[in-house]
Design a protein around this motif. Structure first.
Motif, PDB file in Angstrom:
ATOM      1  N   ASP A 156      -2.770  45.538 -87.097  1.00  0.00           N
ATOM      2  CA  ASP A 156      -2.411  46.644 -87.984  1.00  0.00           C
ATOM      3  C   ASP A 156      -2.295  47.927 -87.165  1.00  0.00           C
ATOM      4  OD1 ASP A 156      -2.036  48.384 -90.101  1.00  0.00           O
ATOM      5  OD2 ASP A 156      -4.170  48.496 -90.596  1.00  0.00           O
ATOM      6  N   GLY A 157      -1.089  48.345 -86.879  1.00  0.00           N
ATOM      7  CA  GLY A 157      -0.902  49.562 -86.102  1.00  0.00           C
ATOM      8  C   GLY A 157       0.520  49.686 -85.586  1.00  0.00           C
TER       9      GLY A 157
ATOM     10  N   HIS B 102       6.992  57.634 -77.620  1.00  0.00           N
ATOM     11  CA  HIS B 102       8.342  58.116 -77.930  1.00  0.00           C
ATOM     12  C   HIS B 102       8.273  59.277 -78.920  1.00  0.00           C
ATOM     13  CE1 HIS B 102      12.690  57.947 -78.573  1.00  0.00           C
ATOM     14  NE2 HIS B 102      12.448  57.992 -79.877  1.00  0.00           N
ATOM     15  N   SER B 103       7.374  59.197 -79.909  1.00  0.00           N
ATOM     16  CA  SER B 103       7.245  60.283 -80.887  1.00  0.00           C
ATOM     17  C   SER B 103       6.736  61.563 -80.222  1.00  0.00           C
ATOM     18  CB  SER B 103       6.298  59.868 -82.019  1.00  0.00           C
ATOM     19  OG  SER B 103       4.957  59.803 -81.580  1.00  0.00           O
TER      20      SER B 103
ATOM     21  N   MET C 172       2.638  59.648 -86.260  1.00  0.00           N
ATOM     22  CA  MET C 172       3.542  59.868 -85.141  1.00  0.00           C
ATOM     23  C   MET C 172       3.564  61.339 -84.736  1.00  0.00           C
ATOM     24  SD  MET C 172       4.835  57.046 -84.124  1.00  0.00           S
ATOM     25  CE  MET C 172       5.544  55.456 -84.533  1.00  0.00           C
ATOM     26  N   GLY C 173       3.409  61.598 -83.455  1.00  0.00           N
ATOM     27  CA  GLY C 173       3.492  62.965 -82.953  1.00  0.00           C
ATOM     28  C   GLY C 173       2.214  63.761 -83.071  1.00  0.00           C
ATOM     29  N   ASN C 174       1.194  63.220 -83.764  1.00  0.00           N
ATOM     30  CA  ASN C 174      -0.079  63.903 -83.926  1.00  0.00           C
ATOM     31  C   ASN C 174      -1.150  63.246 -83.057  1.00  0.00           C
ATOM     32  OD1 ASN C 174       0.728  65.895 -85.751  1.00  0.00           O
ATOM     33  ND2 ASN C 174       0.477  64.513 -87.497  1.00  0.00           N
TER      34      ASN C 174
ATOM     35  N   ILE D   7      -3.913  70.175 -86.212  1.00  0.00           N
ATOM     36  CA  ILE D   7      -4.723  69.110 -86.794  1.00  0.00           C
ATOM     37  C   ILE D   7      -4.218  68.834 -88.204  1.00  0.00           C
ATOM     38  CG2 ILE D   7      -7.058  68.467 -87.538  1.00  0.00           C
ATOM     39  CD1 ILE D   7      -8.118  70.336 -85.393  1.00  0.00           C
ATOM     40  N   PRO D   8      -4.033  67.564 -88.572  1.00  0.00           N
ATOM     41  CA  PRO D   8      -3.571  67.252 -89.914  1.00  0.00           C
ATOM     42  C   PRO D   8      -4.488  67.855 -90.974  1.00  0.00           C
ATOM     43  CG  PRO D   8      -3.570  65.292 -88.531  1.00  0.00           C
ATOM     44  CD  PRO D   8      -4.248  66.370 -87.756  1.00  0.00           C
ATOM     45  N   ARG D   9      -3.883  68.342 -92.067  1.00  0.00           N
ATOM     46  CA  ARG D   9      -4.655  68.991 -93.120  1.00  0.00           C
ATOM     47  C   ARG D   9      -5.713  68.066 -93.694  1.00  0.00           C
ATOM     48  NH1 ARG D   9      -1.303  72.010 -97.659  1.00  0.00           N
ATOM     49  NH2 ARG D   9      -0.721  73.129 -95.769  1.00  0.00           N
ATOM     50  N   ARG D  10      -5.410  66.774 -93.783  1.00  0.00           N
ATOM     51  CA  ARG D  10      -6.364  65.806 -94.318  1.00  0.00           C
ATOM     52  C   ARG D  10      -7.639  65.791 -93.493  1.00  0.00           C
ATOM     53  NH1 ARG D  10      -7.576  60.501 -93.300  1.00  0.00           N
ATOM     54  NH2 ARG D  10      -8.292  59.249 -95.070  1.00  0.00           N
TER      55      ARG D  10
END
Length: 573
Positions: free
Chosen positions: A93-94, A102-103, A156-158, A302-305
């Motif tokens: 899973d991933g 690439h991202s 992706m990208g984070n 950083i993602p808001r979550r």
């Protein structure tokens, strides 16, 4: 051409083709007994006509099937059907490291060096283990590294979550290192951009060829580009550079880091590291030394979550300091919030009816107790964490009248479930997290009857505190495993199952143990293995621990817990 879709190989019903490799086609299937998705790799028909290719494929299967490491893809079975060999392996899973990198390039970003170190350390450990078993990979590259989701999905990208697990896949070019006669002299195997000079020249390869490829991979993650490339970008030009062009210095980084990478990319095998783990240690030391002297730079957003999770934890700690949680014996007239933020509640029904939100229980297990104890490789005398309940130590304490209460007192976690057949299951969460883990606790029944039960849960959702896998034991000597969910009834992974290992009745004390490794759960009662349960809809891979009491027929059902411990799983059970 054989149509494989719809056929069954090694109890795996093949559903669809999902890819092609250099030697085989790759299919998605479902195992009829284990009730889990799997990958089936089938050698091309035109290749299987050559006995040497059959021997090569068979050698790969035997070599990899014998490997047991959390950072190496697991092979479950292999065989030959209609003259075509196939391998059955786990579905991960991933996403691939190639896709993730690439991202980053699309956003003109490079991977944080701390993330590079974490990934390289795990991959290095996997390689050293494989090499100790006589297996050389020969094709290490980003496409052959899967990044498996941990506590949160990879975005992706984070930045990668801290608990992402890299898994080395596709030992399609692997060989038993002493079986070189299967590879003809002059044969070139591998991917040009990641091949060692000796591979390019068709010479005999050794474990240090894998170390070179790992060095190229590390360079690419650190620099955001490959060390060897050309305007034409042709395999021939890149292979020429692998042999004749000195390895370029990293575009950025101090002298120590550049020295480490120069050794990893040495042209002569004897100039490289002797162990992948040595390379990982030097890489970590160089990066750590630079971080102490390099000014802090802005990190990607950083993602808001993630911020919400961090803020929630901070507020929870602040609330506990202020004493906002009701005291155990409080006589306050104030009414508590029916579902406080510091509590965990899970909707359940005693006998949920099958439907879209509650599929029928999975039937692969419980199986007969395993012949071998899955904990054999654990040092059960040295857990990674132990709690004798000499204080709260991060356990959630509360008292909500009409629902439940938990409090650490007199060296135990005391709990009460006030009302049977309740809409919610109430538990006490420990503010510690893990993914693949074995956890156990000593649980003592109160004045229970029949299906009144005590339980231990793992992988509790760190954001809502409402989802997780619970292993519970009833007063009358049965056990089961359920996936608790925030807005739906718990999903049963197995029905109530009797076990002679369970001590029954009021006042009985049982040692409950649950080992979670990916989608498999190994269950233990009083140090005896009682069964294995597989989650065919595997979803929770990381989270908190919890202990709980579930009243089925008794009002004000009490129980106590003591001697809680857990061990991180760093091997394949």
């Amino acid at each position: 051409m054989t149509e494989w879709t719809g056929q069954t190989l090694s109890k795996v019903l093949i559903e669809k083709r999902i890819g092609r490799g250099g030697m085989a086609e790759v299919y998605l299937g479902h195992h009829g007994t284990l009730k889990r998705a799997m990958v089936v790799k089938i050698l091309y028909a035109h290749l299987s006509e050559d006995p040497r290719h059959i021997a090569r494929f068979h050698t790969e299967a035997q070599a990899v099937a014998a490997l047991r490491h959390p950072n190496i893809v697991q092979v479950f079975d292999f065989d030959i059907v209609n003259g075509q060999p196939y391998i059955v392996m786990e579905l991960l899973d991933g996403i691939s490291l190639e896709m993730y990198m690439h991202s980053l390039r699309a956003r003109s970003q490079t991977m944080p060096r701390e993330s590079v170190v974490r990934l390289i350390k795990k991959l290095a450990d996997a390689l050293d283990y494989a090499h100790s078993e006589g297996v050389i990979h020969r094709d290490i590259k980003p496409a052959n590294v899967m990044l498996c989701n941990g506590s949160a999905p990879i975005e992706m990208g984070n930045p990668l979550p801290l608990d992402v697990e890299p898994v080395l896949t596709d030992f399609g070019l692997a060989r038993i290192s002493f079986s070189s006669e299967l590879t003809e002299p002059g044969t070139i195997m591998g991917t040009p951009a990641y091949m060692s000079p000796e591979q390019v020249e068709g010479q005999a390869v050794s474990v240090r060829s894998d170390f070179y490829s790992l060095g190229v991979l590390a360079y690419e993650m650190l620099a955001g580009e490959l060390p060897f490339k050309s305007a034409e970008d042709t395999p021939a030009s890149i292979m020429y550079q692998q042999v004749h062009t000195p390895p370029p210095s990293l575009p950025s980084g101090g002298a120590a880091l550049k020295k480490v990478m120069k050794r990893a990319l040495a042209k002569q095998p004897d100039k490289r590291y002797a162990l992948a783990g040595d390379f990982a240690v030097d890489l970590e030391n160089a990066v750590t030394a630079e971080s102490k002297t390099t000014p802090i730079r802005m990190s990607p957003k950083i993602p808001r979550r993630t911020l919400y999770i961090a803020l929630g934890l901070i507020l929870a700690v602040f609330a506990s300091i202020l004493g906002l949680t009701r005291d155990w014996f409080s006589g306050s007239d104030s009414e508590p919030d029916p579902k406080p933020a510091t509590l965990t509640s899970i909707q359940l029904t005693e006998n949920p009816q099958p439907g879209p939100d509650n599929p029928p229980p999975a039937q692969p297990t419980p199986v007969p107790p395993p012949e071998e104890d899955a904990r054999a490789k654990l040092d059960l005398n040295n857990p990674d964490y132990t709690d004798f309940f000499d204080g709260p130590n991060g356990w959630n304490q509360y008292d909500v009248e009409g629902n439940g209460a938990y409090r650490v007192d007199d060296g135990e976690l005391n709990g009460v479930d006030y009302v049977p057949e309740e809409k919610f299951t109430w538990w006490s969460i420990l503010n510690r997290q893990s993914g693949n883990v074995y956890a156990e606790v000593s649980a003592t029944n109160g004045d229970c009857i029949e299906k009144d039960s005590v339980g231990i849960a793992i992988r509790i959702d760190e954001e809502t505190g409402s989802s997780g896998y619970g292993f519970e034991v009833s007063c009358d000597g049965n056990w089961r495993v359920r996936l608790h969910r925030e807005t739906k009834s718990p999903r049963e992974l197995n029905e109530w199952s009797p076990s002679e290992a369970i001590l029954t009745g009021a006042g009985a004390t049982n040692l409950l143990g649950i080992m979670g490794y990916r989608d498999l759960f190994y269950l233990f009662i009083n140090d005896q293995p009682v069964g294995i349960v597989a989650d065919s809809q595997y979803s929770r891979s990381f989270g908190y621990f919890a202990l709980y009491i579930r009243a089925s027929q008794t009002y004000n059902l009490g129980a106590t817990f003591d001697d809680f411990s857990y061990w991180h799983i760093r091997f394949v059970p």
